[in-house]
Design a protein around this motif. Structure first.
Motif, mmCIF file in Angstrom:
data_model
loop_
_atom_site.group_PDB
_atom_site.id
_atom_site.type_symbol
_atom_site.label_atom_id
_atom_site.label_comp_id
_atom_site.label_asym_id
_atom_site.label_seq_id
_atom_site.Cartn_x
_atom_site.Cartn_y
_atom_site.Cartn_z
ATOM 1 N N ASN A 1 -18.840 2.096 9.471
ATOM 2 C CA ASN A 1 -20.129 2.726 9.229
ATOM 3 C C ASN A 1 -19.970 4.083 8.563
ATOM 4 N N CYS A 2 -20.985 4.431 7.798
ATOM 5 C CA CYS A 2 -20.986 5.711 7.093
ATOM 6 C C CYS A 2 -22.360 6.339 7.255
ATOM 7 N N SER A 3 -22.392 7.589 7.666
ATOM 8 C CA SER A 3 -23.660 8.303 7.756
ATOM 9 C C SER A 3 -23.603 9.529 6.857
ATOM 10 N N TYR A 4 -24.748 9.921 6.343
ATOM 11 C CA TYR A 4 -24.797 11.066 5.444
ATOM 12 C C TYR A 4 -26.065 11.850 5.728
ATOM 13 N N LYS A 5 -26.219 12.985 5.064
ATOM 14 C CA LYS A 5 -27.280 13.906 5.471
ATOM 15 C C LYS A 5 -28.347 14.157 4.421
ATOM 16 N N THR A 6 -28.138 13.711 3.194
ATOM 17 C CA THR A 6 -29.086 14.051 2.150
ATOM 18 C C THR A 6 -29.503 12.801 1.393
ATOM 19 N N SER A 7 -30.497 12.911 0.522
ATOM 20 C CA SER A 7 -30.881 11.756 -0.278
ATOM 21 C C SER A 7 -29.786 11.472 -1.305
ATOM 22 N N ILE A 8 -29.635 10.213 -1.646
ATOM 23 C CA ILE A 8 -28.523 9.818 -2.513
ATOM 24 C C ILE A 8 -29.023 9.039 -3.719
ATOM 25 N N LYS B 1 -32.355 5.666 7.635
ATOM 26 C CA LYS B 1 -31.427 6.150 8.657
ATOM 27 C C LYS B 1 -30.259 6.909 8.039
ATOM 28 N N LYS B 2 -30.228 6.974 6.715
ATOM 29 C CA LYS B 2 -29.136 7.631 6.011
ATOM 30 C C LYS B 2 -27.794 7.081 6.491
ATOM 31 N N SER B 3 -27.671 5.769 6.403
ATOM 32 C CA SER B 3 -26.431 5.146 6.856
ATOM 33 C C SER B 3 -26.133 3.904 6.044
ATOM 34 N N SER B 4 -24.851 3.555 6.028
ATOM 35 C CA SER B 4 -24.369 2.364 5.341
ATOM 36 C C SER B 4 -23.296 1.736 6.199
ATOM 37 N N SER B 5 -23.122 0.441 6.026
ATOM 38 C CA SER B 5 -22.031 -0.228 6.720
ATOM 39 C C SER B 5 -21.280 -1.121 5.751
ATOM 40 N N LEU B 6 -19.990 -1.220 5.984
ATOM 41 C CA LEU B 6 -19.107 -2.107 5.225
ATOM 42 C C LEU B 6 -18.554 -3.143 6.185
ATOM 43 N N LEU B 7 -18.794 -4.399 5.876
ATOM 44 C CA LEU B 7 -18.285 -5.502 6.681
ATOM 45 C C LEU B 7 -17.244 -6.257 5.872
ATOM 46 N N ILE B 8 -16.076 -6.414 6.454
ATOM 47 C CA ILE B 8 -15.028 -7.240 5.859
ATOM 48 C C ILE B 8 -14.911 -8.482 6.732
ATOM 49 N N THR B 9 -15.201 -9.625 6.173
ATOM 50 C CA THR B 9 -15.147 -10.848 6.962
ATOM 51 C C THR B 9 -13.764 -11.501 6.856
ATOM 52 N N ALA B 10 -13.410 -12.238 7.902
ATOM 53 C CA ALA B 10 -12.147 -12.984 7.925
ATOM 54 C C ALA B 10 -10.994 -12.108 7.450
ATOM 55 N N SER B 11 -10.781 -11.015 8.147
ATOM 56 C CA SER B 11 -9.809 -10.015 7.676
ATOM 57 C C SER B 11 -8.394 -10.582 7.597
ATOM 58 N N ARG B 12 -7.617 -9.966 6.720
ATOM 59 C CA ARG B 12 -6.226 -10.352 6.491
ATOM 60 C C ARG B 12 -5.339 -9.132 6.686
ATOM 61 N N ALA B 13 -4.076 -9.372 6.910
ATOM 62 C CA ALA B 13 -3.150 -8.253 7.072
ATOM 63 C C ALA B 13 -3.179 -7.335 5.853
ATOM 64 N N ALA B 14 -3.408 -7.921 4.678
ATOM 65 C CA ALA B 14 -3.454 -7.131 3.446
ATOM 66 C C ALA B 14 -4.655 -6.204 3.374
ATOM 67 N N ASP B 15 -5.627 -6.387 4.268
ATOM 68 C CA ASP B 15 -6.784 -5.479 4.303
ATOM 69 C C ASP B 15 -6.453 -4.171 5.017
ATOM 70 N N THR B 16 -5.280 -4.104 5.632
ATOM 71 C CA THR B 16 -4.861 -2.863 6.292
ATOM 72 C C THR B 16 -4.835 -1.729 5.279
ATOM 73 N N ALA B 17 -5.648 -0.702 5.545
ATOM 74 C CA ALA B 17 -5.812 0.409 4.590
ATOM 75 C C ALA B 17 -6.788 1.402 5.194
ATOM 76 N N SER B 18 -6.999 2.490 4.488
ATOM 77 C CA SER B 18 -8.080 3.425 4.839
ATOM 78 C C SER B 18 -9.266 3.145 3.934
ATOM 79 N N TYR B 19 -10.446 3.224 4.503
ATOM 80 C CA TYR B 19 -11.669 2.935 3.768
ATOM 81 C C TYR B 19 -12.562 4.174 3.793
ATOM 82 N N PHE B 20 -13.045 4.545 2.612
ATOM 83 C CA PHE B 20 -13.848 5.749 2.461
ATOM 84 C C PHE B 20 -15.208 5.393 1.873
ATOM 85 N N CYS B 21 -16.233 6.048 2.401
ATOM 86 C CA CYS B 21 -17.508 5.995 1.709
ATOM 87 C C CYS B 21 -17.646 7.272 0.887
ATOM 88 N N ALA B 22 -18.420 7.188 -0.158
ATOM 89 C CA ALA B 22 -18.650 8.335 -1.023
ATOM 90 C C ALA B 22 -20.090 8.282 -1.496
#
Lengths: 111, 116
Positions: A22-29, A69-90
């Protein structure tokens, strides 16, 4: 700060499970973007969702945006070992061409 | 890495010395950015450029200067390096999207800078 804030900071799941960040932010985008970073590498763009969109899909990725709600979500389905990483919202705010990044979620997918 | 290279990839320097990092792109993208990445802070924008000789400050610009004399090159200079500038530096490029605003960014491989 307009910075996006990801939640959770770290997530560990088993291969095949779904991962939600999940990602939350404070201003209009103007738009909100998600990026992935493998250890020691540069960021890779995953998906962009505009402020007038509510949901987007790309392969195993699903992104939702709730501007009220000034929020977003990222869903990764059926995850794989190769999905191991850091995920950033911007977030791209309306007045310029600069992205403001969050601090990221570290995802570990175990076999 | 989408035609973006950074040089050097690793550098160790001493406090007080000048340092220049180079970002080179072969994509002819209009916008170029310099970020630094530190634990607990994510990526923070240092400076960016929206065209040749057109640059602007980002969130953490103090102690840094930039120049862009050609579309393909964006230089980041630390005039007098300090230990607080030890970080990983990333360059990124983008093009205006359909709305005229910058769209997705493409990142270089990063430069790891250590200031002793």
């Amino acid at each position: 700060s307009q910075q996006g804030e990801e939640d959770p900071q770290a997530l560990s799941i088993q291969e095949g499970e779904n991962a939600t960040m999940n990602c939350s932010y404070k201003t209009s985008i103007n738009n909100l973007q998600w990026y992935r970073q493998n250890s020691g590498r540069g960021l890779v763009h995953l998906i962009l969702i505009r402020s007038n969109e509510r949901e987007k899909h790309s392969g195993r990725l699903r992104v939702t945006l709730d501007t009220s709600k000034k929020s977003s979500s990222l869903l990764i389905t059926a995850s794989r070992a190769a999905d191991t990483a850091s995920y950033f919202c911007a977030i791209l705010t309306g007045g310029g061409n600069k992205l403001t990044f969050g601090t990221g979620t570290q995802l570990k997918v175990e076999l | 890495d989408a035609g973006i290279t950074q040089s050097p990839r690793h550098k160790v320097t001493e406090t007080g010395t000048p340092v220049t990092l180079r970002c080179h792109q072969t994509e002819n993208h209009r916008y170029m950015y310099w970020y630094r990445q530190d634990p607990g802070h994510g990526l923070r924008l240092i400076h960016y450029s929206y065209g040749v000789k057109d640059t602007d400050k980002g969130e953490v610009s103090d102690g840094y200067s930039v120049s862009r004399s050609k579309t393909e090159d964006f230089l980041l200079t630390l005039e007098s390096a300090t230990s607080s500038q030890t970080s990983v530096y990333f360059c990124a490029i983008s093009e205006p999207g359909t709305s005229g605003r910058a769209s997705e960014q493409f990142f270089g491989p990063g430069t790891r800078l250590t200031v002793l």
